[in-house]
Write an enzyme that holds these catalytic residues in place. Structure first.
Site, PDB file in Angstrom:
ATOM      1  N   ARG A   1       0.830  -1.217   0.000  1.00  0.00           N
ATOM      2  CA  ARG A   1       0.000   0.000   0.000  1.00  0.00           C
ATOM      3  C   ARG A   1       0.866   1.270   0.000  1.00  0.00           C
ATOM      4  O   ARG A   1       0.457   2.311  -0.508  1.00  0.00           O
ATOM      5  CB  ARG A   1      -0.909  -0.080   1.242  1.00  0.00           C
ATOM      6  CG  ARG A   1      -1.443   1.197   1.793  1.00  0.00           C
ATOM      7  CD  ARG A   1      -2.568   1.725   0.928  1.00  0.00           C
ATOM      8  NE  ARG A   1      -3.078   2.977   1.440  1.00  0.00           N
ATOM      9  CZ  ARG A   1      -2.463   4.146   1.337  1.00  0.00           C
ATOM     10  NH1 ARG A   1      -1.292   4.235   0.739  1.00  0.00           N
ATOM     11  NH2 ARG A   1      -3.031   5.243   1.819  1.00  0.00           N
TER      12      ARG A   1
ATOM     13  N   HIS B   1      16.631   2.261   4.001  1.00  0.00           N
ATOM     14  CA  HIS B   1      16.408   3.286   2.983  1.00  0.00           C
ATOM     15  C   HIS B   1      17.140   4.542   3.412  1.00  0.00           C
ATOM     16  O   HIS B   1      17.016   4.967   4.558  1.00  0.00           O
ATOM     17  CB  HIS B   1      14.919   3.570   2.791  1.00  0.00           C
ATOM     18  CG  HIS B   1      14.649   4.221   1.471  1.00  0.00           C
ATOM     19  ND1 HIS B   1      14.994   5.520   1.223  1.00  0.00           N
ATOM     20  CD2 HIS B   1      14.132   3.743   0.320  1.00  0.00           C
ATOM     21  CE1 HIS B   1      14.677   5.816  -0.032  1.00  0.00           C
ATOM     22  NE2 HIS B   1      14.152   4.744  -0.603  1.00  0.00           N
TER      23      HIS B   1
ATOM     24  N   HIS C   1      14.047  -0.660   5.808  1.00  0.00           N
ATOM     25  CA  HIS C   1      13.096  -0.586   4.694  1.00  0.00           C
ATOM     26  C   HIS C   1      12.695  -1.940   4.133  1.00  0.00           C
ATOM     27  O   HIS C   1      11.533  -2.172   3.824  1.00  0.00           O
ATOM     28  CB  HIS C   1      13.755   0.252   3.597  1.00  0.00           C
ATOM     29  CG  HIS C   1      12.867   0.569   2.447  1.00  0.00           C
ATOM     30  ND1 HIS C   1      11.652   1.208   2.610  1.00  0.00           N
ATOM     31  CD2 HIS C   1      13.011   0.365   1.112  1.00  0.00           C
ATOM     32  CE1 HIS C   1      11.087   1.367   1.428  1.00  0.00           C
ATOM     33  NE2 HIS C   1      11.881   0.848   0.509  1.00  0.00           N
TER      34      HIS C   1
ATOM     35  N   LEU D   1       8.323  -5.424  -6.217  1.00  0.00           N
ATOM     36  CA  LEU D   1       6.951  -5.582  -6.722  1.00  0.00           C
ATOM     37  C   LEU D   1       6.962  -6.538  -7.908  1.00  0.00           C
ATOM     38  O   LEU D   1       6.082  -7.401  -8.038  1.00  0.00           O
ATOM     39  CB  LEU D   1       6.367  -4.213  -7.112  1.00  0.00           C
ATOM     40  CG  LEU D   1       6.152  -3.222  -5.954  1.00  0.00           C
ATOM     41  CD1 LEU D   1       5.662  -1.873  -6.475  1.00  0.00           C
ATOM     42  CD2 LEU D   1       5.158  -3.757  -4.918  1.00  0.00           C
TER      43      LEU D   1
HETATM   44  C1  LIG Z   1       7.273   2.924   2.080  1.00  0.00           C
HETATM   45  C2  LIG Z   1       7.644   1.828   1.133  1.00  0.00           C
HETATM   46  C3  LIG Z   1       7.887   2.106  -0.203  1.00  0.00           C
HETATM   47  C4  LIG Z   1       8.245   1.092  -1.084  1.00  0.00           C
HETATM   48  N1  LIG Z   1       8.401   1.374  -2.416  1.00  0.00           N
HETATM   49  C5  LIG Z   1       8.636   0.362  -3.287  1.00  0.00           C
HETATM   50  C6  LIG Z   1       8.665   0.595  -4.690  1.00  0.00           C
HETATM   51  O1  LIG Z   1       8.465   1.710  -5.149  1.00  0.00           O
HETATM   52  N2  LIG Z   1       8.911  -0.454  -5.506  1.00  0.00           N
HETATM   53  C7  LIG Z   1       9.124  -1.727  -5.054  1.00  0.00           C
HETATM   54  O2  LIG Z   1       9.340  -2.650  -5.845  1.00  0.00           O
HETATM   55  N3  LIG Z   1       9.074  -1.969  -3.721  1.00  0.00           N
HETATM   56  C8  LIG Z   1       8.823  -0.969  -2.848  1.00  0.00           C
HETATM   57  N4  LIG Z   1       8.759  -1.234  -1.506  1.00  0.00           N
HETATM   58  C9  LIG Z   1       8.850  -2.626  -1.065  1.00  0.00           C
HETATM   59  C10 LIG Z   1       7.552  -3.320  -1.436  1.00  0.00           C
HETATM   60  O3  LIG Z   1       6.483  -2.433  -1.244  1.00  0.00           O
HETATM   61  C11 LIG Z   1       7.324  -4.555  -0.615  1.00  0.00           C
HETATM   62  O4  LIG Z   1       8.456  -5.373  -0.623  1.00  0.00           O
HETATM   63  C12 LIG Z   1       6.164  -5.348  -1.195  1.00  0.00           C
HETATM   64  O5  LIG Z   1       5.050  -4.522  -1.342  1.00  0.00           O
HETATM   65  C13 LIG Z   1       5.845  -6.513  -0.290  1.00  0.00           C
HETATM   66  O6  LIG Z   1       4.673  -7.088  -0.752  1.00  0.00           O
HETATM   67  P1  LIG Z   1       4.134  -8.402  -0.061  1.00  0.00           P
HETATM   68  O7  LIG Z   1       2.845  -8.735  -0.726  1.00  0.00           O
HETATM   69  O8  LIG Z   1       5.190  -9.402  -0.012  1.00  0.00           O
HETATM   70  O9  LIG Z   1       3.874  -7.953   1.468  1.00  0.00           O
HETATM   71  P2  LIG Z   1       2.959  -6.808   2.082  1.00  0.00           P
HETATM   72  O10 LIG Z   1       2.513  -5.863   1.042  1.00  0.00           O
HETATM   73  O11 LIG Z   1       3.642  -6.251   3.250  1.00  0.00           O
HETATM   74  O12 LIG Z   1       1.682  -7.609   2.586  1.00  0.00           O
HETATM   75  C14 LIG Z   1       1.768  -8.474   3.695  1.00  0.00           C
HETATM   76  C15 LIG Z   1       0.381  -8.966   4.032  1.00  0.00           C
HETATM   77  O13 LIG Z   1       0.475 -10.050   4.940  1.00  0.00           O
HETATM   78  C16 LIG Z   1      -0.445  -9.875   6.005  1.00  0.00           C
HETATM   79  N5  LIG Z   1       0.074 -10.611   7.170  1.00  0.00           N
HETATM   80  C17 LIG Z   1       1.302 -10.532   7.734  1.00  0.00           C
HETATM   81  N6  LIG Z   1       1.397 -11.408   8.767  1.00  0.00           N
HETATM   82  C18 LIG Z   1       0.199 -12.052   8.852  1.00  0.00           C
HETATM   83  C19 LIG Z   1      -0.330 -13.051   9.729  1.00  0.00           C
HETATM   84  N7  LIG Z   1       0.373 -13.578  10.729  1.00  0.00           N
HETATM   85  N8  LIG Z   1      -1.616 -13.456   9.516  1.00  0.00           N
HETATM   86  C20 LIG Z   1      -2.370 -12.924   8.523  1.00  0.00           C
HETATM   87  N9  LIG Z   1      -1.911 -11.967   7.679  1.00  0.00           N
HETATM   88  C21 LIG Z   1      -0.644 -11.545   7.843  1.00  0.00           C
HETATM   89  C22 LIG Z   1      -0.489  -8.372   6.180  1.00  0.00           C
HETATM   90  O14 LIG Z   1      -1.636  -7.998   6.891  1.00  0.00           O
HETATM   91  C23 LIG Z   1      -0.501  -7.930   4.716  1.00  0.00           C
HETATM   92  O15 LIG Z   1      -1.794  -8.049   4.178  1.00  0.00           O
HETATM   93  C24 LIG Z   1       8.396  -0.227  -0.611  1.00  0.00           C
HETATM   94  C25 LIG Z   1       8.158  -0.501   0.729  1.00  0.00           C
HETATM   95  C26 LIG Z   1       7.782   0.501   1.608  1.00  0.00           C
HETATM   96  C27 LIG Z   1       7.528   0.178   3.041  1.00  0.00           C
END
Ligand SMILES: Cc1cc2nc3c(=O)[nH]c(=O)nc-3n(C[C@H](O)[C@H](O)[C@H](O)COP(=O)(O)OP(=O)(O)OC[C@H]3O[C@@H](n4cnc5c(N)ncnc54)[C@H](O)[C@@H]3O)c2cc1C
Length: 540
Positions: free
Chosen positions: A57, A243, A350, A391
């Site tokens: 998000r 970061h 980060h 992503l």
């Molecule tokens: C501020 C910021 C900016 C970024 N900008 C970029 C960018 O521009 N480009 C890029 O490639 N990457 C970027 N990143 C990194 C990237 O956003 C993340 O690595 C990526 O979005 C992770 O996606 P994900 O689906 O693996 O995890 P997340 O998006 O973190 O989702 C994790 C999910 O798991 C759920 N969850 C966790 N533990 C449990 C549990 N025990 N039980 C049930 N649900 C659980 C959470 O509620 C959430 O829904 C950024 C990160 C941040 C913080």
């Protein structure tokens, strides 16, 4: 010290439900993978908070993939391997750079609207250590929010995806080294079992290991800890990306000031107003993140200041407001106008490069247990992640997971058993207080600059914290603390072992990269202990 299950339960008496595939997590990895699996099977998607609460998000800069003739998968591969500092898996990077463009098209087909220029072509930006403009973004600097909007909408429309928000995954259940489902806590505290043919951990990162982080509250290393307890291998968790530029302002959260701001020409200045990055790296402000972050810390130390400045005041007001509307508005809330003011920034935790080890199909070393997104260690990032690759990694390997699960035969069904272990019970502790204590410990001793003395001290303190923990809690905060503690111990142990500096791991007492001894991965398993694995597979 770490028990197999963090709560006691009898599988035969727990309320239970059944589905084909459970996906834990609703960021880009969970949403996308659930959508792909729903093309052929029923899915339960569980998220410990709402669908809009994830690291995804908050992603700003964008998503990296090759979309122009002047760019090529070979160039994207080269940039990724260089950033990874000799520890990327060559095969995993090949998969990323070749399959990324197709997956990007699917994201667009699912309704994600990336920004276009006046001619209707996708606007491409450049970020640190990319040799080409290859980053697609949305609403300027709100890429993650747009991806979550589009994928959540699709997910909620899909009849064979059941979405369970505010449900907490406590542990996956294993029998005969296979994952047969998940023990979950409902919002009212009731615990139940979801039996499944396959389980996908898409639980995101571990930023909450540190006091200062760009990650939201949900990033508590749950997936790494769950997988570790289940016997899956954990790889490369000493590599943590800080970061370089999070907002540093009294009363404001550590809001990320995207790398894309430097990509568009912003300059770093120390608190005396002097530009300094040319002293540290030929790519100056666009050098790899670890180099920029440590350069900032060195300047902070030299000038005795808790921040440096980011200066984009030489760019036009129009460009700043168009490209960075979210960052611009956020800073303005605190009286900082990017058009005229230098923005005070400091590094913050980060991203975690390591995680649950997977093969090229996203499967962990525990059968039927998969990991996707930030929780996983596919090998793409090595010792340091190239900006905007995470992503892309989530969708590329999410697709592969969906294809692999399609081929799985049904398992025998979960047999009844009791999870009742000797769990040390001691005095009751305030888990939120303990969490802050742990975060400070990690920042101080396992942060941007590490050394043996501090790491040993941190490990001792963590073991003490574990000994006093009361294992009979049934609250989410306590589960999260235990997961953080497990993640912290894994990161600290690996940091202590790796006597060199590389990517997101820097040892003051071993400041150089040591390819002769340390072109290796550190792999930890609850059953097999700690192991080093040589990696001569990749080239830079
Ligand atoms: C501020 C910021 C900016 C970024 N900008 C970029 C960018 O521009 N480009 C890029 O490639 N990457 C970027 N990143 C990194 C990237 O956003 C993340 O690595 C990526 O979005 C992770 O996606 P994900 O689906 O693996 O995890 P997340 O998006 O973190 O989702 C994790 C999910 O798991 C759920 N969850 C966790 N533990 C449990 C549990 N025990 N039980 C049930 N649900 C659980 C959470 O509620 C959430 O829904 C950024 C990160 C941040 C913080």
């Amino acid at each position: 010290m770490i028990p197999r299950y963090i709560i006691d339960f009898d599988l035969h008496s727990l309320p239970r439900t059944k589905t084909d595939v459970v996906v834990i997590g609703a960021g880009i990895a969970g949403l996308y993978t659930a959508l792909r699996i729903s093309e052929y099977a029923d899915v339960m998607l569980i998220s410990k908070k709402g669908l809009d609460d994830s690291n995804t998000r908050w992603a700003q800069g964008g998503i990296a993939a090759v979309t122009t003739k002047s760019d090529s998968p070979a160039l994207h591969r080269q940039d990724t391997l260089i950033a990874g500092a000799g520890l990327c898996s060559y095969e995993a990077v090949e998969v990323l750079v070749h399959e990324g463009p197709e997956r990007l098209k699917e994201l667009i087909a699912y309704g994600t609207e990336f920004d276009k220029d006046a001619q209707g072509r996708y606007e491409l930006t450049k970020e640190g250590a990319h040799s080409k403009r290859r980053i697609l973004h949305a609403h300027g600097d709100a890429t993650g929010a747009e991806i979550v909007r589009a994928l959540s909408k699709r997910t909620l429309e899909q009849p064979n995806i059941t979405v369970l928000e505010n449900h907490f995954a406590i542990d996956v259940v294993t029998q005969d080294d296979e994952c047969v489902g998940v023990v979950v806590m409902k919002p009212d505290g009731e615990i139940f079992f979801i039996e499944s043919n396959a389980t996908v951990l898409a639980t995101g990162g571990a930023g909450q290991l540190y006091r200062y982080t760009t990650n939201p509250d949900i990033a508590t290393a749950d997936g790494i800890a769950i997988a570790y307890r289940a016997g899956a291998r954990i790889k490369d968790v000493e590599f943590i990306q800080f970061h370089p530029t999070a907002l540093y302002y009294p009363g404001a959260p550590r809001f990320l000031i995207s790398e894309a701001v430097r990509g568009e020409g912003a300059i770093l200045r120390n608190s005396n107003g002097e530009r300094f990055m040319d002293k540290y790296h030929p790519q100056k402000e666009l050098a790899p993140r670890d180099i920029v972050a440590r350069a900032i810390v060195s300047e902070m130390e030299k000038t005795n200041s808790p921040y440096v400045y980011l200066d984009i005041t030489h760019e036009s007001e129009e460009l700043i407001k168009h490209r960075f509307p979210t960052i611009y508005k956020f800073c303005l809330k605190y009286g900082l106008d990017m058009v005229t003011d230098w923005i005070p920034v400091a590094p913050a935790c980060h991203y975690i490069m390591g995680g649950v080890q997977t093969d090229l199909n996203g499967e962990t070393s525990t059968r039927r247990l998969f990991a996707c997104g930030e929780v996983s260690c596919t090998g793409v990032h090595g010792a340091n992640r190239l900006a905007s690759n995470s992503l892309s990694e989530a969708v590329v390997f999410g697709h592969r997971i969906a294809e692999r699960i399609k081929q799985l035969s049904p398992h025998q069904g979960a047999r009844p058993f009791s999870a009742r272990e000797e769990k040390r019970a001691s005095r009751t502790v305030n888990t939120m207080e303990q969490r802050v204590k742990l975060q400070k410990l990690m920042l101080r001793h396992v942060g941007l600059k590490r050394q043996e003395k501090g790491l040993v001290k941190a490990m001792d303190e963590m073991e003490r914290m574990g000994r006093y923990f009361y294992y009979h809690y049934r609250e989410r905060e306590a589960f999260e603390f235990l997961n953080l503690l497990t993640g912290a111990m894994l990161t600290t142990k690996a940091s202590l072992l790796r006597e060199e500096s590389r990517g997101g791991h820097y040892r003051i007492d071993f400041p150089n990269k040591d390819d002769l001894i340390w072109r290796k991965h550190i792999i930890q398993s609850i059953h097999e202990g700690v192991r080093e694995e040589s990696d001569l597979s990749n080239v830079e």
